[in-house]
Write a protein that holds these residues in place. Structure first.
Motif, PDB file in Angstrom:
ATOM      1  N   GLY A 177      59.456 -22.396  15.840  1.00 24.38           N
ATOM      2  CA  GLY A 177      58.566 -22.475  14.691  1.00 24.38           C
ATOM      3  C   GLY A 177      59.040 -21.534  13.588  1.00 24.38           C
ATOM      4  N   LYS A 178      58.983 -22.033  12.368  1.00 24.61           N
ATOM      5  CA  LYS A 178      59.432 -21.195  11.251  1.00 24.61           C
ATOM      6  C   LYS A 178      58.228 -20.422  10.756  1.00 24.61           C
ATOM      7  N   THR A 179      58.342 -19.118  10.750  1.00 33.25           N
ATOM      8  CA  THR A 179      57.182 -18.323  10.338  1.00 33.25           C
ATOM      9  C   THR A 179      57.561 -17.352   9.242  1.00 33.25           C
ATOM     10  N   ASP A 180      56.529 -16.694   8.729  1.00 34.65           N
ATOM     11  CA  ASP A 180      56.685 -15.755   7.623  1.00 34.65           C
ATOM     12  C   ASP A 180      57.624 -14.609   8.006  1.00 34.65           C
ATOM     13  N   ALA A 181      58.335 -14.078   6.987  1.00 34.72           N
ATOM     14  CA  ALA A 181      59.304 -13.018   7.250  1.00 34.72           C
ATOM     15  C   ALA A 181      58.632 -11.769   7.807  1.00 34.72           C
ATOM     16  N   PHE A 182      57.426 -11.495   7.367  1.00 34.79           N
ATOM     17  CA  PHE A 182      56.768 -10.257   7.774  1.00 34.79           C
ATOM     18  C   PHE A 182      55.614 -10.498   8.743  1.00 34.79           C
ATOM     19  N   ILE A 183      54.943 -11.633   8.584  1.00 35.03           N
ATOM     20  CA  ILE A 183      53.857 -11.932   9.523  1.00 35.03           C
ATOM     21  C   ILE A 183      54.354 -13.027  10.457  1.00 35.03           C
ATOM     22  N   LEU A 184      54.776 -12.615  11.633  1.00 36.05           N
ATOM     23  CA  LEU A 184      55.458 -13.518  12.566  1.00 36.05           C
ATOM     24  C   LEU A 184      54.639 -14.724  13.008  1.00 36.05           C
ATOM     25  N   VAL A 185      53.326 -14.660  12.861  1.00 33.37           N
ATOM     26  CA  VAL A 185      52.496 -15.735  13.392  1.00 33.37           C
ATOM     27  C   VAL A 185      52.116 -16.751  12.324  1.00 33.37           C
ATOM     28  N   GLU A 186      52.502 -16.486  11.088  1.00 36.57           N
ATOM     29  CA  GLU A 186      52.058 -17.305   9.958  1.00 36.57           C
ATOM     30  C   GLU A 186      53.024 -18.460   9.711  1.00 36.57           C
ATOM     31  N   GLN A 230      55.540  -8.585  23.681  1.00 37.51           N
ATOM     32  CA  GLN A 230      55.680  -9.158  22.345  1.00 37.51           C
ATOM     33  C   GLN A 230      54.794 -10.395  22.195  1.00 37.51           C
ATOM     34  N   ALA A 231      54.745 -11.204  23.244  1.00 40.52           N
ATOM     35  CA  ALA A 231      53.925 -12.409  23.187  1.00 40.52           C
ATOM     36  C   ALA A 231      52.451 -12.044  23.043  1.00 40.52           C
ATOM     37  N   VAL A 232      52.038 -10.976  23.745  1.00 38.99           N
ATOM     38  CA  VAL A 232      50.638 -10.551  23.630  1.00 38.99           C
ATOM     39  C   VAL A 232      50.360 -10.012  22.224  1.00 38.99           C
ATOM     40  N   PHE A 233      51.325  -9.281  21.669  1.00 37.45           N
ATOM     41  CA  PHE A 233      51.148  -8.811  20.278  1.00 37.45           C
ATOM     42  C   PHE A 233      50.901  -9.997  19.352  1.00 37.45           C
ATOM     43  N   THR A 234      51.775 -11.004  19.454  1.00 37.56           N
ATOM     44  CA  THR A 234      51.639 -12.119  18.521  1.00 37.56           C
ATOM     45  C   THR A 234      50.359 -12.897  18.796  1.00 37.56           C
ATOM     46  N   ALA A 235      49.984 -12.999  20.069  1.00 34.56           N
ATOM     47  CA  ALA A 235      48.751 -13.721  20.407  1.00 34.56           C
ATOM     48  C   ALA A 235      47.556 -13.045  19.748  1.00 34.56           C
ATOM     49  N   SER A 236      47.473 -11.713  19.922  1.00 33.49           N
ATOM     50  CA  SER A 236      46.340 -11.004  19.336  1.00 33.49           C
ATOM     51  C   SER A 236      46.425 -11.031  17.812  1.00 33.49           C
ATOM     52  N   ALA A 238      54.735   4.257  16.431  1.00 33.39           N
ATOM     53  CA  ALA A 238      54.207   5.377  17.216  1.00 33.39           C
ATOM     54  C   ALA A 238      54.210   4.975  18.695  1.00 33.39           C
ATOM     55  N   HIS A 239      54.229   3.672  18.926  1.00 28.84           N
ATOM     56  CA  HIS A 239      54.262   3.126  20.289  1.00 28.84           C
ATOM     57  C   HIS A 239      55.689   3.095  20.802  1.00 28.84           C
ATOM     58  N   TYR A 240      56.612   2.685  19.931  1.00 35.19           N
ATOM     59  CA  TYR A 240      58.019   2.561  20.304  1.00 35.19           C
ATOM     60  C   TYR A 240      58.741   2.003  19.085  1.00 35.19           C
ATOM     61  N   PRO A 241      60.039   2.310  18.887  1.00 36.81           N
ATOM     62  CA  PRO A 241      60.738   1.762  17.726  1.00 36.81           C
ATOM     63  C   PRO A 241      60.632   0.240  17.682  1.00 36.81           C
ATOM     64  N   LYS A 242      60.450  -0.289  16.481  1.00 37.60           N
ATOM     65  CA  LYS A 242      60.445  -1.750  16.353  1.00 37.60           C
ATOM     66  C   LYS A 242      60.672  -2.149  14.901  1.00 37.60           C
ATOM     67  N   PHE A 243      60.965  -3.426  14.705  1.00 40.31           N
ATOM     68  CA  PHE A 243      61.208  -3.944  13.360  1.00 40.31           C
ATOM     69  C   PHE A 243      59.894  -4.095  12.604  1.00 40.31           C
ATOM     70  N   ILE A 244      60.012  -4.280  11.289  1.00 43.17           N
ATOM     71  CA  ILE A 244      58.804  -4.355  10.466  1.00 43.17           C
ATOM     72  C   ILE A 244      57.891  -5.495  10.925  1.00 43.17           C
ATOM     73  N   ASN A 245      58.467  -6.677  11.121  1.00 37.70           N
ATOM     74  CA  ASN A 245      57.584  -7.795  11.502  1.00 37.70           C
ATOM     75  C   ASN A 245      56.966  -7.583  12.891  1.00 37.70           C
ATOM     76  N   GLU A 246      57.661  -6.868  13.746  1.00 36.07           N
ATOM     77  CA  GLU A 246      57.065  -6.559  15.056  1.00 36.07           C
ATOM     78  C   GLU A 246      55.925  -5.547  14.896  1.00 36.07           C
ATOM     79  N   SER A 247      56.130  -4.597  13.984  1.00 32.73           N
ATOM     80  CA  SER A 247      55.074  -3.626  13.710  1.00 32.73           C
ATOM     81  C   SER A 247      53.844  -4.324  13.146  1.00 32.73           C
ATOM     82  N   VAL A 248      54.091  -5.282  12.239  1.00 34.29           N
ATOM     83  CA  VAL A 248      52.962  -6.011  11.650  1.00 34.29           C
ATOM     84  C   VAL A 248      52.215  -6.775  12.745  1.00 34.29           C
ATOM     85  N   SER A 249      52.960  -7.406  13.647  1.00 33.50           N
ATOM     86  CA  SER A 249      52.324  -8.105  14.767  1.00 33.50           C
ATOM     87  C   SER A 249      51.409  -7.178  15.533  1.00 33.50           C
TER      88      SER A 249
END
Lengths: 233, 951
Positions: free
Chosen positions: B309-318, B338-344, B830-841
């Motif tokens: 699925g093609k999603t937004d650059a910053f909001i992975l679920v959009e 990661q899947a739980v992050f995106t689900a929530s 603060a949880h662990y290093p991650k990319f911007i879109n992962e942080s947004v998730s």
């Protein structure tokens, strides 16, 4: 409720009631769904009780702790079957150990009365979180347990010094101290759980409560001599 | 919930979709089926078990897998009755008459405001790659096959066996990247992200099962980029007889006699060699869902060239379509956290969209008033369940019920076909009323599934729900003793007797409920904090957003573009402005926390604002988004030579088109500076991609310039792999160094033709020689390290941190944005290093979790919590010491220190109970008295007389 909720007393009681074996199942180590990791407490407690069993002449193999998850059904039933088989081979409690029911009961009874004291004395060790199974055996040695049980202290109130201030009686969690105003206090050694609270609260100016280790507790003074006559001021 | 259902079509717009469903016929009436499984046992038709990868057999009527929800059987097309109207045995054995062969496909229509597509992934079909011999050689299996083999509900009940001869293999090989990281069709060019770690897990489980097993993993880069993955990898590699070999491989042949498999691979010292294995596991990658194109068409969303699925650059679920979101591996290959992050976060976005309609469809149940039975003599009712034939055909339930009647205080007994069925549960309610029962025993299954059902029956009858106890005569009896019916019945009696003994001591307990303050506090004003705050505000909740610095933005202020080329500064500008514009977000800059008290639903946090004033903030939830920082290296002449920069500094030079870049010809980068070492034993996740991004940008500016990236494992996971390949195609050279073999790059500054350059020396394990590179700029890919105030924040909110100094979530997979402490949530780096879109998730996910709390008016705590009997307490503090939830406090009385339990914080684990020397603290519902009464009644001969005596 966590495996760490299991009390030393539950195990002792089970054997006292005549159980030939006790099996405890808890979650796998380091896989706590909460944040408590209480199964380590269960582990330490089991290791301690196994040594106690050894000390009082019971086969420690009669007590077993296993770690598993809720989806380990096969493992659980297999492990219980193995345990039952093992206990069958060991026979009824006391049989192979050469102890009579009465002897076992007497020895376990003594341990049961000591449990509050054991919890206090072993507070630090019971909280250990040791990952390496090779080190588990070393947490409690037979020597350690022997020392723990044979050098149990007793608390005694020196009638000469007791001022019948009632402080210790008020603070005793198990109401083991008899006495009142103008009546010298006596600790009922049967009831006493050796928590040491009386020693802690006895005012230093009296220092009537004493901790006795390795010597017998003097018999209580007769009822008629227990009236405290305060010097009139 | 609609299972076994497909979506036919969807119409409408965000907020108002109409979805047409096709419900496939189960031939089983869902409401009637209790999941007892008897039909499955009697069904004569064996079919390959799809859930167990068709390694073992199942029946035509079956429950898809043991933990299926709903736990309901269905009939597959192989059924004899469906094919030729024969058989129908299941219809006869089903005692609840749940079989219905007349069922037809049904159409249904539902109205929804938002749609979340969680269609998952399809494992790569390994049979398409003939070079591995999957499908040809029996002992070449996929990781999915192996996963099922390892499982206790798998084809061999958890024993590791070869399908060819059912022998236990001792020598097993895994081949990584099967179907991934290759441009050769049908393989996928991307990295599937999860295979390195799942393989390690499989190795560990294998070693658990077969102690002497020899496990060999043939791999490319080890991509241990997730939280604690590096340690997990080390733990695996450190096991005895486990080898990790970096080599491409081919499966060369099978030994016809033994079924063993030969693998050819290259070694640094002996060239290409062949080795024999008893079993080979192909670590297959993650493909997009099989019909992803169809899904996309149906929902009007776009997919990318990989089929995800093609999603937004910053909001992975959009997605491109409003109101339609994606979560999980349909976005790209990802692991469970990661899947739980995106689900929530998809749920948060839906919540924002449907904010005005929250709670409109919910109804509240009203129960009759509870009567006080504490002074009454116990009147016990015992209900013995047959569970269809599950219990009934092994345990003589009538005999058990008759026996129960002889026990003291038991005044009523009844046998039931299925105690959990709606009418049986009602019978329990009616019996309580009719016979004035004040204790109820249900002798049936595990309390895990149906205890809530029976608690409900009690409440319906006006009896406190804690007066029910379950005796497990199914899992602990009929299922394990099916071969010895007499003993099983005897044991069932024992279990019931124990339960009755305990029930006599049960007490009515109250579940306390406290009002929830509807406001939230977000700590940290970076991208994560802002996204959390904004999502909460968009869902209608007031938020305090506090930031230590004088402006919002955090680390994102220093990032120009993402790897994919999206403009971070533009995104940040819009985000900040949106936060400022939202009237529900109250921003406090240059502010720091000085004190925090309270608990879930009711926190009170004091902050010192920029003017030095103390402000008190009351809030019900808190999200911690305090970020992390870049490691400032001591290594490689950093700070000594002006030509040595960090990756972040290089990024600024590149995008500002600094002269330094324009005048440079050679760029050398060194990876893993400050982490993956003794001091910081973790991978910082983002640096490989960061270096690739910078390298590509440098090449764009200086196409003729030389770029070298000195790396240990390139960890450009997921779709980021495409950029690693792009960089390589652009001429960026990647040189691996083996730190584990003591080969660490060295740097030295020298003057060359009047200018200062850095000489970097490194041993290349491929060429087997030392290289000397000359660099105008040496860029260091430095670690992401925790902030210094992590421990202060942890102390304020009573949350935990991991050994590396990052915050520690409640559960890595199940609760990745929650803390163990209720009402406190976690987001961002603060949880662990991650990319911007992962942080947004994660930020949206934490907002979503906070909303589940803030949207209710009260929080309630279980009745089964600890309580102190003050008289017995000697104030020793042993209880407080073992309480992980800080629920126990010692306070002064005129009789010395005493312990007190805060009922809102207590989780009822009961550790305090076990350490209390005076039994002053008791875990309610599992008190010493209650548990001892069970122990005392466990051994039959002694008990009866004892209970009689007590009675």
């Amino acid at each position: 409720m966590c495996t760490g909720r299991i009390d030393l007393g539950f195990i002792a009681r089970s054997f006292y009631n005549g159980a030939d074996g006790v099996y405890i199942a808890g979650c796998r180590l380091n896989e706590c769904s909460y944040i408590t990791h209480g199964n380590y407490y269960a582990l330490n407690m089991t290791l301690l009780f196994k040594r106690i069993m050894e000390y009082i002449g019971l086969n420690p193999k009669r007590l077993q702790l296993e770690f598993m998850t809720s989806s380990d059904a096969q493992y659980f039933s297999g492990s219980v079957n193995d345990f039952v088989e093992k206990i069958r081979k060991l026979g009824p409690l006391g049989d192979k150990e050469g102890l009579s029911d009465e002897e076992i009961k007497e020895r376990l009874y003594k341990i049961i009365t000591l449990i509050p004291y054991i919890k206090i004395a072993e507070r630090e060790r019971l909280r250990l979180r040791i990952n390496n199974p090779e080190e588990w055996e070393k947490i409690y040695t037979l020597e350690h347990v022997k020392n723990l049980i044979e050098n149990t202290p007793s608390y005694w109130i020196d009638p000469e010094k007791c001022s019948a201030c009632t402080l210790c009686a008020q603070r005793c969690p198990v109401d083991a101290i008899d006495g009142g105003k103008n009546k010298i206090h006596i600790i009922d050694q049967e009831k006493c759980i050796k928590c040491g609270n009386c020693l802690l609260v006895c005012p230093t100016k009296f220092s009537a409560v004493q901790k006795l280790t390795g010597k017998p507790v003097p018999p209580p003074i007769p009822e008629e001599k227990r009236i405290k006559v305060r010097p009139s001021s | 919930m609609f299972s076994y259902t497909e979506i036919d079509a969807i119409e409408g717009t965000a907020g108002d979709f109409t979805v047409r469903l096709l419900k496939k016929p189960r031939y089983v009436i869902q409401e009637r089926c209790t999941g007892c499984g008897v039909c499955q046992e009697y069904c004569p038709v064996k079919i390959p078990d799809a859930f167990n990868q068709e390694i073992s057999k199942n029946k035509a009527i079956h429950i898809y897998f043991a933990q299926a929800i709903p736990l309901v059987a269905y009939i597959s097309k192989e059924c004899l009755y469906l094919k030729e109207k024969k058989c129908g045995i299941c219809e006869n054995v089903c005692e609840n008459r749940a079989i219905d062969f007349t069922q037809k496909e049904e159409k249904a229509e539902i109205k929804v405001g938002a749609v979340i597509l969680s269609s998952g992934f399809t494992p790569f079909p390994a049979e398409l790659l003939s070079e591995y011999g999957y499908g040809k050689y029996k002992n070449v299996i996929t990781s999915m096959d192996y996963e099922r083999i390892l499982s206790s509900t798998g084809p061999y009940e958890g024993e590791i066996k070869r399908t060819s001869d059912l022998k236990h293999p001792k020598k097993i090989a895994w081949i990584q990247c099967v179907g991934s990281r290759s441009v050769k069709e049908p393989s996928k060019s991307y990295c599937s992200s999860v295979c390195c770690t799942y393989t390690q897990k499989q190795v560990i489980l294998t070693k658990d099962h077969i102690h002497e097993a020899e496990c060999t993993v043939f791999h490319n880069d080890i991509r241990a980029f997730g939280k604690d993955f590096e340690r997990f990898y080390q733990r695996t590699a450190g096991l005895s007889d486990v080898r990790f070999i970096r080599s491409y491989v081919t499966v060369s042949r099978e030994d016809k006699e033994t079924g063993n498999i030969f693998i050819r691979y290259s070694t640094p010292d002996r060239g290409v060699i062949e080795e024999e294995f008893e079993m080979v596991v192909l670590s297959v990658g993650l493909n997009p869902p099989k019909d992803s194109e169809n899904i996309a068409k149906k929902f009007g969303i776009e997919i990318n060239h990989h089929g995800f699925g093609k999603t937004d650059a910053f909001i992975l679920v959009e997605t491109n379509k409003k109101g339609i979101f994606i979560s999980g591996a349909f976005i790209e290959p990802m692991d469970i956290p990661q899947a739980v992050f995106t689900a929530s976060s998809a749920s948060a976005r839906s919540g924002e969209l449907l904010m005005k309609r929250r709670g409109k469809l919910s109804t509240k149940r009203v129960y009759p008033l509870e009567k006080d039975v504490s002074k009454e003599e116990p009147r016990v009712g015992v209900f013995v369940c047959a569970c269809g034939a599950n219990i009934g055909r092994v345990v003589n339930i009538k005999e058990v019920a008759d026996y129960a009647k002889t026990l003291p205080y038991v005044v009523y007994t009844q046998t039931q076909l299925f105690s959990c069925s709606t009418d049986s549960a009602k019978q329990i309610t009616d019996a309580i009323k009719e016979h004035n029962l004040n204790r109820v025993i249900v002798a049936a299954c595990t309390p895990r599934t149906h205890e809530p059902t029976f608690r409900d029956s009690l409440r319906e009858a006006g009896l406190n729900q804690y007066y029910v106890d379950m005796a497990n005569i199914r899992e602990h009896c009929s299922w394990v003793h099916s071969k010895d019916k007499d003993s099983a019945t005897k044991k069932a009696k024992d279990l019931v007797r124990k339960s009755v003994a305990r029930s006599l001591k049960l007490q009515a307990l109250e579940e306390i409920s406290l009002p929830v303050d509807k406001r939230a506090l977000v700590v940290g004003g970076g991208v994560s904090g802002m996204n959390s705050a904004l999502s909460l505000a968009k869902q209608g909740f007031e938020v305090y957003l506090i930031e230590r610095e004088r402006e919002l933005g955090g680390n994102a202020r220093f990032i120009y573009k993402t790897l994919e080329g999206f403009d971070v500064q533009e995104y940040l500008k819009n985000l900040v402005s949106e936060v400022y514009k939202n009237p529900l977000v109250h921003i406090r800059l240059s502010s720091e926390i000085v004190e925090a008290t309270g608990y879930v639903g009711n926190f009170l946090t004091k902050i010192r604002t920029d003017k030095g004033k103390i402000e008190e903030i009351k809030h019900g939830a808190v999200i911690i988004a305090t970020g992390a920082r870049e490691y400032k290296p001591k290594e490689y002449l950093y700070g000594v030579s002006g030509n040595v920069v960090t990756n972040r500094e290089l990024e600024r030079l590149l995008y500002e088109r600094d002269d330094k870049i324009l005048n440079s010809e050679n760029l050398v980068m060194i990876q893993c500076v400050g982490c993956r070492n003794e001091e910081r034993n973790y991978c910082s996740r983002i640096c490989c991609s960061h270096s690739v991004k910078n390298a590509i940008e440098f090449k764009k500016i200086n196409p003729k310039g030389d770029v070298y990236i000195l790396f240990r494992d390139m960890r450009t996971y997921g779709l980021k792999e495409d950029y690693y390949r792009l960089a390589s195609e652009m001429g960026v050279r990647f040189i691996r160094f083996e730190r584990e073999n003591g080969n660490i790059p060295e740097a030295e500054e020298v003057s060359e033709a009047g200018k200062k350059v850095i000489k970097v020396r490194v041993f290349d394990p491929v060429l087997q020689k030392r290289l000397e590179l000359s660099a105008d700029i040496l860029a260091l890919a430095t670690a992401v390290i925790p902030n210094e105030d992590v421990y202060d924040i942890a102390g304020f909110f009573k949350v935990s941190t991991s050994i590396d100094g990052f915050f520690k979530e409640a559960h890595v997979k199940l609760r990745p944005v929650d803390f163990g402490t209720d009402g406190v949530y976690l987001s961002g780096i603060a949880h662990y290093p991650k990319f911007i879109n992962e942080s947004v998730s994660q930020a949206l996910a934490s907002a979503s979790r906070a909303v589940t709390l803030l949207s209710s008016d009260t929080v309630s705590a279980s009745g089964s919590i600890c309580e102190v009997e003050e008289k017995k307490c000697i104030g020793c503090g042993a209880c407080a010491e073992v309480c992980s939830y800080c629920a126990i406090e010692l306070y002064k009385t005129n009789r010395g220190m005493k312990a007190k339990v805060n009922p809102v914080l207590c989780k009822g684990d009961g550790l305090c109970n076990a350490v209390c020397p005076t039994y002053a603290i008791q875990l309610k519902h599992f008190t010493d008295e209650q548990l001892v009464s069970e122990i005392d009644s466990a051994l039959p001969e002694r008990v009866i007389e004892k209970i009689k005596k007590a009675g």
